[in-house]
Design an enzyme around this catalytic site. Sequence first.
Site, PDB file in Angstrom:
ATOM      1  N   ARG A  73       0.827  -1.204   0.000  1.00 39.53           N
ATOM      2  CA  ARG A  73       0.000   0.000   0.000  1.00 39.53           C
ATOM      3  C   ARG A  73       0.867   1.262   0.000  1.00 39.53           C
ATOM      4  O   ARG A  73       1.883   1.327   0.713  1.00 39.53           O
ATOM      5  CB  ARG A  73      -0.934   0.012   1.216  1.00 39.53           C
ATOM      6  CG  ARG A  73      -1.906  -1.151   1.182  1.00 39.53           C
ATOM      7  CD  ARG A  73      -3.163  -0.939   2.002  1.00 39.53           C
ATOM      8  NE  ARG A  73      -3.917  -2.198   2.033  1.00 39.53           N
ATOM      9  CZ  ARG A  73      -4.675  -2.655   1.030  1.00 39.53           C
ATOM     10  NH1 ARG A  73      -4.819  -1.948  -0.076  1.00 39.53           N
ATOM     11  NH2 ARG A  73      -5.305  -3.807   1.130  1.00 39.53           N
ATOM     12  N   ASP A  74       0.439   2.245  -0.814  1.00 39.29           N
ATOM     13  CA  ASP A  74       1.134   3.531  -0.834  1.00 39.29           C
ATOM     14  C   ASP A  74       0.990   4.198   0.531  1.00 39.29           C
ATOM     15  O   ASP A  74      -0.087   4.190   1.143  1.00 39.29           O
ATOM     16  CB  ASP A  74       0.558   4.427  -1.940  1.00 39.29           C
ATOM     17  CG  ASP A  74       1.468   5.589  -2.267  1.00 39.29           C
ATOM     18  OD1 ASP A  74       2.045   5.611  -3.365  1.00 39.29           O
ATOM     19  OD2 ASP A  74       1.610   6.497  -1.403  1.00 39.29           O
ATOM     20  N   ILE A  75       2.062   4.786   1.013  1.00 39.36           N
ATOM     21  CA  ILE A  75       2.074   5.397   2.350  1.00 39.36           C
ATOM     22  C   ILE A  75       1.236   6.678   2.395  1.00 39.36           C
ATOM     23  O   ILE A  75       0.811   7.109   3.462  1.00 39.36           O
ATOM     24  CB  ILE A  75       3.544   5.683   2.774  1.00 39.36           C
ATOM     25  CG1 ILE A  75       3.668   5.784   4.280  1.00 39.36           C
ATOM     26  CG2 ILE A  75       4.099   6.925   2.073  1.00 39.36           C
ATOM     27  CD1 ILE A  75       5.108   5.772   4.769  1.00 39.36           C
ATOM     28  N   ASN A 119       4.450   6.814 -13.308  1.00 37.95           N
ATOM     29  CA  ASN A 119       5.084   8.114 -13.462  1.00 37.95           C
ATOM     30  C   ASN A 119       6.516   7.877 -13.925  1.00 37.95           C
ATOM     31  O   ASN A 119       7.245   7.064 -13.344  1.00 37.95           O
ATOM     32  CB  ASN A 119       5.076   8.866 -12.126  1.00 37.95           C
ATOM     33  CG  ASN A 119       3.695   9.357 -11.759  1.00 37.95           C
ATOM     34  OD1 ASN A 119       2.930   9.783 -12.623  1.00 37.95           O
ATOM     35  ND2 ASN A 119       3.359   9.289 -10.483  1.00 37.95           N
ATOM     36  N   VAL A 127      10.390   8.216  -6.867  1.00 40.94           N
ATOM     37  CA  VAL A 127      11.179   7.044  -6.486  1.00 40.94           C
ATOM     38  C   VAL A 127      11.638   6.358  -7.769  1.00 40.94           C
ATOM     39  O   VAL A 127      10.811   5.924  -8.585  1.00 40.94           O
ATOM     40  CB  VAL A 127      10.362   6.075  -5.615  1.00 40.94           C
ATOM     41  CG1 VAL A 127      11.200   4.847  -5.265  1.00 40.94           C
ATOM     42  CG2 VAL A 127       9.882   6.778  -4.343  1.00 40.94           C
ATOM     43  N   HIS A 182       7.666   1.460 -10.479  1.00 43.23           N
ATOM     44  CA  HIS A 182       6.487   1.035  -9.716  1.00 43.23           C
ATOM     45  C   HIS A 182       5.235   1.421 -10.472  1.00 43.23           C
ATOM     46  O   HIS A 182       5.132   2.533 -10.984  1.00 43.23           O
ATOM     47  CB  HIS A 182       6.475   1.666  -8.317  1.00 43.23           C
ATOM     48  CG  HIS A 182       6.692   3.141  -8.306  1.00 43.23           C
ATOM     49  ND1 HIS A 182       7.941   3.709  -8.455  1.00 43.23           N
ATOM     50  CD2 HIS A 182       5.821   4.174  -8.178  1.00 43.23           C
ATOM     51  CE1 HIS A 182       7.841   5.024  -8.410  1.00 43.23           C
ATOM     52  NE2 HIS A 182       6.561   5.341  -8.256  1.00 43.23           N
ATOM     53  N   HIS A 192       1.375   2.296 -10.094  1.00 41.33           N
ATOM     54  CA  HIS A 192       0.339   2.688  -9.145  1.00 41.33           C
ATOM     55  C   HIS A 192      -0.960   2.016  -9.583  1.00 41.33           C
ATOM     56  O   HIS A 192      -1.399   2.216 -10.721  1.00 41.33           O
ATOM     57  CB  HIS A 192       0.113   4.202  -9.173  1.00 41.33           C
ATOM     58  CG  HIS A 192       1.277   5.031  -8.737  1.00 41.33           C
ATOM     59  ND1 HIS A 192       1.357   5.607  -7.488  1.00 41.33           N
ATOM     60  CD2 HIS A 192       2.401   5.409  -9.388  1.00 41.33           C
ATOM     61  CE1 HIS A 192       2.478   6.308  -7.386  1.00 41.33           C
ATOM     62  NE2 HIS A 192       3.137   6.203  -8.526  1.00 41.33           N
TER      63      HIS A 192
HETATM   64  P1  AMP Z   1       6.131   8.419  -7.831  1.00 41.65           P
HETATM   65  O1  AMP Z   1       5.838   9.878  -7.633  1.00 41.65           O
HETATM   66  O2  AMP Z   1       5.393   7.813  -8.992  1.00 41.65           O
HETATM   67  O3  AMP Z   1       7.624   8.139  -7.852  1.00 41.65           O
HETATM   68  O4  AMP Z   1       5.494   7.683  -6.577  1.00 41.65           O
HETATM   69  C1  AMP Z   1       6.195   7.380  -5.412  1.00 41.65           C
HETATM   70  C2  AMP Z   1       5.149   6.912  -4.439  1.00 41.65           C
HETATM   71  O5  AMP Z   1       5.788   6.239  -3.376  1.00 41.65           O
HETATM   72  C3  AMP Z   1       4.305   8.035  -3.821  1.00 41.65           C
HETATM   73  O6  AMP Z   1       2.919   7.808  -4.130  1.00 41.65           O
HETATM   74  C4  AMP Z   1       4.603   7.913  -2.327  1.00 41.65           C
HETATM   75  O7  AMP Z   1       3.478   8.200  -1.518  1.00 41.65           O
HETATM   76  C5  AMP Z   1       5.045   6.475  -2.209  1.00 41.65           C
HETATM   77  N1  AMP Z   1       5.910   6.153  -1.079  1.00 41.65           N
HETATM   78  C6  AMP Z   1       6.996   6.840  -0.653  1.00 41.65           C
HETATM   79  N2  AMP Z   1       7.563   6.229   0.404  1.00 41.65           N
HETATM   80  C7  AMP Z   1       6.814   5.117   0.648  1.00 41.65           C
HETATM   81  C8  AMP Z   1       6.883   4.061   1.612  1.00 41.65           C
HETATM   82  N3  AMP Z   1       7.850   4.009   2.541  1.00 41.65           N
HETATM   83  N4  AMP Z   1       5.935   3.088   1.562  1.00 41.65           N
HETATM   84  C9  AMP Z   1       4.957   3.120   0.640  1.00 41.65           C
HETATM   85  N5  AMP Z   1       4.845   4.088  -0.307  1.00 41.65           N
HETATM   86  C10 AMP Z   1       5.745   5.071  -0.289  1.00 41.65           C
END
Ligand code: AMP
Length: 117
Positions: free
Chosen positions: A30-32, A88, A97, A101, A103
């Site tokens: 799950r996204d944080i 993204n 990140v 990944h 979404h």
């Molecule tokens: P992006 O902007 O596509 O690189 O998305 C990165 C996603 O990672 C964002 O939606 C963040 O909320 C999510 N995220 C960052 N740190 C964590 C974490 N420790 N656990 C779960 N999701 C995270």
Amino acid sequence: MDNNCLFCRIVAGEIPATVVHETDTTLAFRDIDPKAAVHVLVIPKAHHADVVALAQDDPAGSAALLAACAAVAEGEGLRADGFRVLFNTGGYAGQEVFHVHAHVLGGEPLGPMLAIR
Ligand code: AMP
Ligand code: ZN
């Protein structure tokens, strides 16, 4: 594994995550900071910076990631009402990140595809 990569560290168990699906090569958690009622991130366990690198370097891993997205959508009960899968990629998309990944978003109406139109 890239020790400086947040998602590699989640794969390694060094940072906690709420895992909802796992295979030999993929992990979904799950996204944080969820942007929808259901917001799951689906990643390959191997490090690839973005979807282009994954597609170029590991076609089988790309297929496995897509299959994992489908399994997450099924598992989260998103199939009937619909859902969104997005990657993204790079600056214009606001990628934060740099471990590829997907979404997987759903659980409620998601509105227009993009905020700018
Ligand atoms: P992006 O902007 O596509 O690189 O998305 C990165 C996603 O990672 C964002 O939606 C963040 O909320 C999510 N995220 C960052 N740190 C964590 C974490 N420790 N656990 C779960 N999701 C995270
Ligand atoms: Zn990584």
